[in-house]
Design a protein around this motif. Structure first.
Motif, PDB file in Angstrom:
ATOM      1  N   LYS A 109       0.628  -1.355   0.136  1.00 33.51           N
ATOM      2  CA  LYS A 109       0.290   0.266  -0.021  1.00 33.51           C
ATOM      3  C   LYS A 109       1.312   1.436  -0.566  1.00 33.51           C
ATOM      4  O   LYS A 109       1.836   1.273   0.543  1.00 33.51           O
ATOM      5  CB  LYS A 109      -1.087   0.238   1.023  1.00 33.51           C
ATOM      6  CG  LYS A 109      -1.823  -1.621   0.960  1.00 33.51           C
ATOM      7  CD  LYS A 109      -2.898  -0.926   2.599  1.00 33.51           C
ATOM      8  CE  LYS A 109      -3.509  -2.322   2.272  1.00 33.51           C
ATOM      9  NZ  LYS A 109      -4.171  -2.657   3.941  1.00 33.51           N
ATOM     10  N   ALA A 110       0.608   2.134  -0.435  1.00 31.70           N
ATOM     11  CA  ALA A 110       1.344   3.488  -0.795  1.00 31.70           C
ATOM     12  C   ALA A 110       0.655   4.285   0.343  1.00 31.70           C
ATOM     13  O   ALA A 110      -0.525   4.801  -0.429  1.00 31.70           O
ATOM     14  CB  ALA A 110       1.058   3.815  -1.845  1.00 31.70           C
ATOM     15  N   TYR A 111       0.965   4.651   1.318  1.00 33.98           N
ATOM     16  CA  TYR A 111       1.178   5.612   2.386  1.00 33.98           C
ATOM     17  C   TYR A 111       2.233   6.939   2.053  1.00 33.98           C
ATOM     18  O   TYR A 111       2.530   7.098   1.969  1.00 33.98           O
ATOM     19  CB  TYR A 111       1.321   5.112   3.604  1.00 33.98           C
ATOM     20  CG  TYR A 111       0.821   4.245   3.752  1.00 33.98           C
ATOM     21  CD1 TYR A 111       1.703   2.497   4.260  1.00 33.98           C
ATOM     22  CD2 TYR A 111      -0.427   3.761   4.578  1.00 33.98           C
ATOM     23  CE1 TYR A 111       0.903   1.712   4.909  1.00 33.98           C
ATOM     24  CE2 TYR A 111      -0.982   2.670   5.726  1.00 33.98           C
ATOM     25  CZ  TYR A 111      -0.530   1.200   5.039  1.00 33.98           C
ATOM     26  OH  TYR A 111      -1.392   0.464   5.488  1.00 33.98           O
ATOM     27  N   ASN A 112       0.494   7.593   2.395  1.00 34.28           N
ATOM     28  CA  ASN A 112       1.357   9.273   2.067  1.00 34.28           C
ATOM     29  C   ASN A 112       1.830   9.071   3.751  1.00 34.28           C
ATOM     30  O   ASN A 112       1.606   8.625   4.700  1.00 34.28           O
ATOM     31  CB  ASN A 112       0.502  10.370   2.499  1.00 34.28           C
ATOM     32  CG  ASN A 112      -1.259   9.966   2.876  1.00 34.28           C
ATOM     33  OD1 ASN A 112      -0.692   9.848   3.740  1.00 34.28           O
ATOM     34  ND2 ASN A 112      -2.364  10.719   2.011  1.00 34.28           N
ATOM     35  N   PRO A 113       2.659  10.423   4.466  1.00 34.92           N
ATOM     36  CA  PRO A 113       3.373  10.620   5.732  1.00 34.92           C
ATOM     37  C   PRO A 113       2.216  11.066   6.402  1.00 34.92           C
ATOM     38  O   PRO A 113       2.008  10.280   7.917  1.00 34.92           O
ATOM     39  CB  PRO A 113       3.359  11.950   5.377  1.00 34.92           C
ATOM     40  CG  PRO A 113       4.166  12.367   4.465  1.00 34.92           C
ATOM     41  CD  PRO A 113       2.780  11.664   3.542  1.00 34.92           C
ATOM     42  N   ASP A 114       0.777  10.928   6.130  1.00 30.70           N
ATOM     43  CA  ASP A 114      -0.038  11.159   7.145  1.00 30.70           C
ATOM     44  C   ASP A 114      -0.832  10.085   7.418  1.00 30.70           C
ATOM     45  O   ASP A 114      -0.956   9.253   8.702  1.00 30.70           O
ATOM     46  CB  ASP A 114      -1.070  11.879   6.715  1.00 30.70           C
ATOM     47  CG  ASP A 114      -0.934  13.904   6.998  1.00 30.70           C
ATOM     48  OD1 ASP A 114      -0.190  13.719   8.507  1.00 30.70           O
ATOM     49  OD2 ASP A 114      -1.431  14.669   6.390  1.00 30.70           O
ATOM     50  N   ASP A 115      -1.559   8.728   5.893  1.00 26.42           N
ATOM     51  CA  ASP A 115      -1.421   7.536   6.573  1.00 26.42           C
ATOM     52  C   ASP A 115      -0.613   7.110   7.343  1.00 26.42           C
ATOM     53  O   ASP A 115      -1.144   6.078   7.867  1.00 26.42           O
ATOM     54  CB  ASP A 115      -1.967   7.588   5.222  1.00 26.42           C
ATOM     55  CG  ASP A 115      -2.972   7.639   4.336  1.00 26.42           C
ATOM     56  OD1 ASP A 115      -3.938   8.168   5.317  1.00 26.42           O
ATOM     57  OD2 ASP A 115      -3.167   8.026   3.279  1.00 26.42           O
ATOM     58  N   LYS A 116       0.353   7.420   7.581  1.00 28.97           N
ATOM     59  CA  LYS A 116       2.132   6.355   8.324  1.00 28.97           C
ATOM     60  C   LYS A 116       1.541   6.198   9.375  1.00 28.97           C
ATOM     61  O   LYS A 116       1.354   5.583  10.210  1.00 28.97           O
ATOM     62  CB  LYS A 116       3.138   6.584   7.772  1.00 28.97           C
ATOM     63  CG  LYS A 116       3.126   6.106   6.544  1.00 28.97           C
ATOM     64  CD  LYS A 116       4.821   6.395   5.916  1.00 28.97           C
ATOM     65  CE  LYS A 116       5.488   6.117   4.314  1.00 28.97           C
ATOM     66  NZ  LYS A 116       6.531   6.426   4.198  1.00 28.97           N
TER      67      LYS A 116
END
Length: 139
Positions: A109-116
């Motif tokens: 899954k490609a996460y953006n920093p907020d998702d991480k």
């Protein structure tokens, strides 16, 4: 020149039938014990320890649950020798095995920093207090 005639019959030997061997039913405990013995005999302990062996649905079959793709690939190349050794140990000449892949390949899954950050926050809620302590670090 010697010739062979159909009329001349040689001595016919009758071979006795194969002796009847009593085979006791295979239990889960016996199966696990034989599995460990065979893995040591064939020096496949590193490969075979990553599997769970259990009795199959049919009497003459056992199932091997493969936890990793590595095990599934390696076991396929050694399956015949493992089966021969298991048949010899159990006395069951028609014993067979089935490999069940238990591994599930996850999609990356490609996460953006907020998702991480939110995913890590769900695992460890104390992360929020650390973020407030170290305000100068860019997350």
């Amino acid at each position: 020149m010697d010739s062979v005639s159909i009329k001349s019959v040689g001595e016919v030997k009758v071979q006795p039938a194969a002796p009847k061997v009593d085979v006791k039913p295979l239990t889960q405990e016996d199966l696990e014990r034989y599995w460990n013995e065979v893995s040591a005999e064939l020096e496949l302990t590193e490969i075979m320890k990553n599997a769970t062996v259990r009795m199959g649905e049919h009497t003459g079959c056992f199932e091997v649950d493969a936890q990793t793709t590595y095990f599934a690939d390696e076991f396929r190349s050694h399956k015949i020798e493992v089966l021969e050794a298991m048949r010899r140990k159990t006395g069951m000449g028609m014993l067979n095995c089935k490999v069940n892949p238990m591994f599930v390949e996850e999609n990356a899954k490609a996460y953006n920093p907020d998702d991480k950050y939110n995913a890590m926050l769900q695992r460890n809620p104390n992360l929020a207090s650390l973020r407030h302590l170290f305000t100068e670090i860019d997350y």
